[in-house]
Design an enzyme around this catalytic site. Structure first.
Site, PDB file in Angstrom:
ATOM      1  N   ARG A   1      11.918 152.426  70.909  1.00 43.73           N
ATOM      2  CA  ARG A   1      12.108 151.218  71.737  1.00 43.73           C
ATOM      3  C   ARG A   1      11.502 151.343  73.136  1.00 43.73           C
ATOM      4  O   ARG A   1      12.018 150.775  74.100  1.00 43.73           O
ATOM      5  CB  ARG A   1      13.591 150.830  71.851  1.00 43.73           C
ATOM      6  CG  ARG A   1      14.264 150.555  70.532  1.00 43.73           C
ATOM      7  CD  ARG A   1      13.717 149.323  69.823  1.00 43.73           C
ATOM      8  NE  ARG A   1      14.234 149.274  68.467  1.00 43.73           N
ATOM      9  CZ  ARG A   1      13.560 149.775  67.416  1.00 43.73           C
ATOM     10  NH1 ARG A   1      12.354 150.282  67.538  1.00 43.73           N
ATOM     11  NH2 ARG A   1      14.097 149.706  66.212  1.00 43.73           N
TER      12      ARG A   1
ATOM     13  N   SER B   1      20.576 144.188  69.803  1.00 45.41           N
ATOM     14  CA  SER B   1      21.191 145.474  70.158  1.00 45.41           C
ATOM     15  C   SER B   1      21.267 145.616  71.674  1.00 45.41           C
ATOM     16  O   SER B   1      20.245 145.525  72.359  1.00 45.41           O
ATOM     17  CB  SER B   1      20.374 146.635  69.602  1.00 45.41           C
ATOM     18  OG  SER B   1      20.362 146.559  68.201  1.00 45.41           O
TER      19      SER B   1
ATOM     20  N   GLU C   1      19.300 148.884  75.835  1.00 45.93           N
ATOM     21  CA  GLU C   1      18.052 148.441  75.200  1.00 45.93           C
ATOM     22  C   GLU C   1      17.631 147.107  75.831  1.00 45.93           C
ATOM     23  O   GLU C   1      16.460 146.887  76.110  1.00 45.93           O
ATOM     24  CB  GLU C   1      18.233 148.269  73.683  1.00 45.93           C
ATOM     25  CG  GLU C   1      16.942 147.771  73.023  1.00 45.93           C
ATOM     26  CD  GLU C   1      16.985 147.746  71.509  1.00 45.93           C
ATOM     27  OE1 GLU C   1      17.573 148.665  70.901  1.00 45.93           O
ATOM     28  OE2 GLU C   1      16.421 146.802  70.929  1.00 45.93           O
TER      29      GLU C   1
HETATM   30  C1  LIG Z   1      19.420 138.324  66.604  1.00 44.25           C
HETATM   31  C2  LIG Z   1      18.502 139.400  67.153  1.00 44.25           C
HETATM   32  C3  LIG Z   1      18.043 140.403  66.303  1.00 44.25           C
HETATM   33  C4  LIG Z   1      17.191 141.410  66.783  1.00 44.25           C
HETATM   34  N1  LIG Z   1      16.753 142.372  65.928  1.00 44.25           N
HETATM   35  C5  LIG Z   1      15.913 143.331  66.378  1.00 44.25           C
HETATM   36  C6  LIG Z   1      15.427 144.353  65.493  1.00 44.25           C
HETATM   37  O1  LIG Z   1      15.718 144.388  64.307  1.00 44.25           O
HETATM   38  N2  LIG Z   1      14.600 145.295  66.004  1.00 44.25           N
HETATM   39  C7  LIG Z   1      14.229 145.296  67.316  1.00 44.25           C
HETATM   40  O2  LIG Z   1      13.463 146.203  67.716  1.00 44.25           O
HETATM   41  N3  LIG Z   1      14.678 144.343  68.165  1.00 44.25           N
HETATM   42  C8  LIG Z   1      15.499 143.374  67.736  1.00 44.25           C
HETATM   43  N4  LIG Z   1      15.951 142.407  68.601  1.00 44.25           N
HETATM   44  C9  LIG Z   1      15.547 142.458  70.014  1.00 44.25           C
HETATM   45  C10 LIG Z   1      14.286 141.626  70.344  1.00 44.25           C
HETATM   46  O3  LIG Z   1      14.138 140.556  69.441  1.00 44.25           O
HETATM   47  C11 LIG Z   1      13.002 142.479  70.339  1.00 44.25           C
HETATM   48  O4  LIG Z   1      13.057 143.490  71.310  1.00 44.25           O
HETATM   49  C12 LIG Z   1      11.761 141.606  70.595  1.00 44.25           C
HETATM   50  O5  LIG Z   1      10.603 142.306  70.241  1.00 44.25           O
HETATM   51  C13 LIG Z   1      11.655 141.142  72.062  1.00 44.25           C
HETATM   52  O6  LIG Z   1      10.625 140.180  72.135  1.00 44.25           O
HETATM   53  P1  LIG Z   1      10.713 138.945  73.162  1.00 44.25           P
HETATM   54  O7  LIG Z   1       9.419 138.219  73.075  1.00 44.25           O
HETATM   55  O8  LIG Z   1      11.927 138.145  72.930  1.00 44.25           O
HETATM   56  O9  LIG Z   1      10.787 139.726  74.540  1.00 44.25           O
HETATM   57  P2  LIG Z   1      11.645 139.360  75.826  1.00 44.25           P
HETATM   58  O10 LIG Z   1      13.088 139.495  75.520  1.00 44.25           O
HETATM   59  O11 LIG Z   1      11.200 138.076  76.404  1.00 44.25           O
HETATM   60  O12 LIG Z   1      11.200 140.554  76.806  1.00 44.25           O
HETATM   61  C14 LIG Z   1      11.489 141.893  76.457  1.00 44.25           C
HETATM   62  C15 LIG Z   1      10.596 142.826  77.299  1.00 44.25           C
HETATM   63  O13 LIG Z   1       9.231 142.628  76.923  1.00 44.25           O
HETATM   64  C16 LIG Z   1       8.446 142.315  78.067  1.00 44.25           C
HETATM   65  N5  LIG Z   1       7.376 141.401  77.654  1.00 44.25           N
HETATM   66  C17 LIG Z   1       7.468 140.285  76.885  1.00 44.25           C
HETATM   67  N6  LIG Z   1       6.243 139.736  76.690  1.00 44.25           N
HETATM   68  C18 LIG Z   1       5.372 140.507  77.381  1.00 44.25           C
HETATM   69  C19 LIG Z   1       3.951 140.468  77.603  1.00 44.25           C
HETATM   70  N7  LIG Z   1       3.168 139.514  77.066  1.00 44.25           N
HETATM   71  N8  LIG Z   1       3.386 141.427  78.374  1.00 44.25           N
HETATM   72  C20 LIG Z   1       4.141 142.409  78.931  1.00 44.25           C
HETATM   73  N9  LIG Z   1       5.480 142.509  78.757  1.00 44.25           N
HETATM   74  C21 LIG Z   1       6.085 141.570  77.992  1.00 44.25           C
HETATM   75  C22 LIG Z   1       9.439 141.679  79.052  1.00 44.25           C
HETATM   76  O14 LIG Z   1       8.950 141.785  80.389  1.00 44.25           O
HETATM   77  C23 LIG Z   1      10.665 142.535  78.799  1.00 44.25           C
HETATM   78  O15 LIG Z   1      10.555 143.751  79.490  1.00 44.25           O
HETATM   79  C24 LIG Z   1      16.809 141.399  68.146  1.00 44.25           C
HETATM   80  C25 LIG Z   1      17.268 140.380  68.998  1.00 44.25           C
HETATM   81  C26 LIG Z   1      18.096 139.386  68.502  1.00 44.25           C
HETATM   82  C27 LIG Z   1      18.549 138.292  69.434  1.00 44.25           C
END
Ligand SMILES: Cc1cc2nc3c(=O)[nH]c(=O)nc-3n(C[C@H](O)[C@H](O)[C@H](O)COP(=O)(O)OP(=O)(O)OC[C@H]3O[C@@H](n4cnc5c(N)ncnc54)[C@H](O)[C@@H]3O)c2cc1C
Length: 302
Positions: free
Chosen positions: A175, A224, A297
């Site tokens: 992660r 998480s 996380e």
């Molecule tokens: C119901 C649910 C289930 C989930 N299951 C999983 C799972 O199975 N496995 C898992 O690993 N995670 C899981 N997650 C967590 C999450 O979905 C992941 O970490 C996902 O990849 C985050 O993507 P996001 O676009 O929503 O990022 P955000 O939440 O918007 O941002 C997360 C981080 O990424 C950075 N970021 C986003 N876009 C960019 C960009 N273009 N350039 C630079 N930095 C950027 C942000 O600055 C921040 O630091 C889950 C979340 C939920 C709500």
């Protein structure tokens, strides 16, 4: 950063600039105050224009789908950047290689790969984030992670300089990815393996089903809350929480999911301060009872 100058820029830039924009509807927790500036660039040109003018004068946070963040209740005194439509394209480069904009959702990416008979992206079908968020978090499930299929990342630094970095030069961990925070991922190249789309579909359905059985759905959560402390114990973090914290604990509307102890939930109108109190309480209890220091996380935006 003078707001008057930003308001003027908003009239000419290719994208949306909003002042004092509520962030509540831009994150899965449905929590948070406002952003002093919220910028949605439509193109790389407008992103570079904004960065060159303002990056050295105020803080910036890059938002993907907001599925892994917890915003503060107070106004974010800087710019939240959320990439817009020109960052949402997927292109097939050859029969196993794909380039995708980082605003593409992981779900859409997994569907695209399936439709083109490319395996390796199935795990993305159960992660609600964007490609950009997935890269930053090295997201994954069922023993697959972003790092397994990444070939290179195209990014821009806050000075407006665009670079391409081969994945083999980047250190990934559980992660996390070792790249500075002041870069914005623009697109990424991935390589999978040829496979029949029906088989891929079956794997995706199995993964989605397994996840639905183990984790809550249709609730306000950021997934998480803590990382599994893999270097300290084989026990999963939900097991540590379950055996250290009374499950009915709440701070305002911030509660722990009954289905998965590492999923914290906004029952209705939780404040960020409620969620942070719950986080600190759980952290303290697990440390007292198990001697393990949990690491967040989810990303705090303050
Ligand atoms: C119901 C649910 C289930 C989930 N299951 C999983 C799972 O199975 N496995 C898992 O690993 N995670 C899981 N997650 C967590 C999450 O979905 C992941 O970490 C996902 O990849 C985050 O993507 P996001 O676009 O929503 O990022 P955000 O939440 O918007 O941002 C997360 C981080 O990424 C950075 N970021 C986003 N876009 C960019 C960009 N273009 N350039 C630079 N930095 C950027 C942000 O600055 C921040 O630091 C889950 C979340 C939920 C709500």
């Amino acid at each position: 950063m003078k707001i008057e100058d930003i308001k003027k820029l908003a009239l000419s830039i290719d994208g949306d600039i909003l002042i004092d924009q509520s962030v509540k509807n831009f994150n899965w927790f449905n929590i948070g105050g406002k952003a002093k500036v919220f910028f949605k660039p439509n193109s790389l040109k407008s992103l570079i224009e904004y960065l060159k003018l303002y990056a050295s004068r105020g803080k910036i946070f890059i938002l993907g789908n907001g599925s892994n963040v917890l915003f503060d209740d107070a106004t974010y005194q800087g710019t939240i950047i959320k990439l817009g439509k020109n960052f949402s394209k997927i292109t097939l480069l050859d029969k196993e290689t794909v380039i995708a904009g980082t605003a593409v959702s992981q779900k859409k990416m997994s569907e695209f790969a399936k439709d083109n008979n490319i395996s390796g992206f199935e795990f993305m079908s159960c992660i609600p984030g964007s490609i950009g968020g997935g890269i930053r978090m090295n997201s994954g499930c069922f023993k697959n992670e972003f790092k397994d299929i990444l070939v290179s990342i195209q990014l821009i630094d806050f000075k407006g300089v665009v670079k391409s970095i081969p994945a083999k030069k980047i250190k990934f961990d559980y992660r996390s990815i070792e790249l500075p925070n002041d870069v914005i991922f623009l697109s990424a190249t991935f390589k999978g393996k040829e496979k029949n789309s029906l088989e891929i579909k079956k794997t995706m359905n199995d993964m989605i089903r397994k996840k639905e059985l183990a984790q809550p759905t249709k609730i306000k959560t950021s997934g998480s809350t803590f990382k599994n402390p893999i270097k300290q114990t084989k026990q999963k973090v939900w097991e540590l929480i379950k055996s250290s914290v009374p499950k009915e604990i709440n701070y305002g509307d911030a509660i722990i999911s009954e289905k998965h102890a590492n999923f914290f939930v906004n029952k209705k109108d939780a404040k960020s301060s409620d969620m942070k109190s719950l986080i600190n309480f759980v952290k303290k209890k697990v440390e007292e009872k198990k001697g393990i220091k949990l690491e967040l996380e989810i990303v705090l935006v303050e």
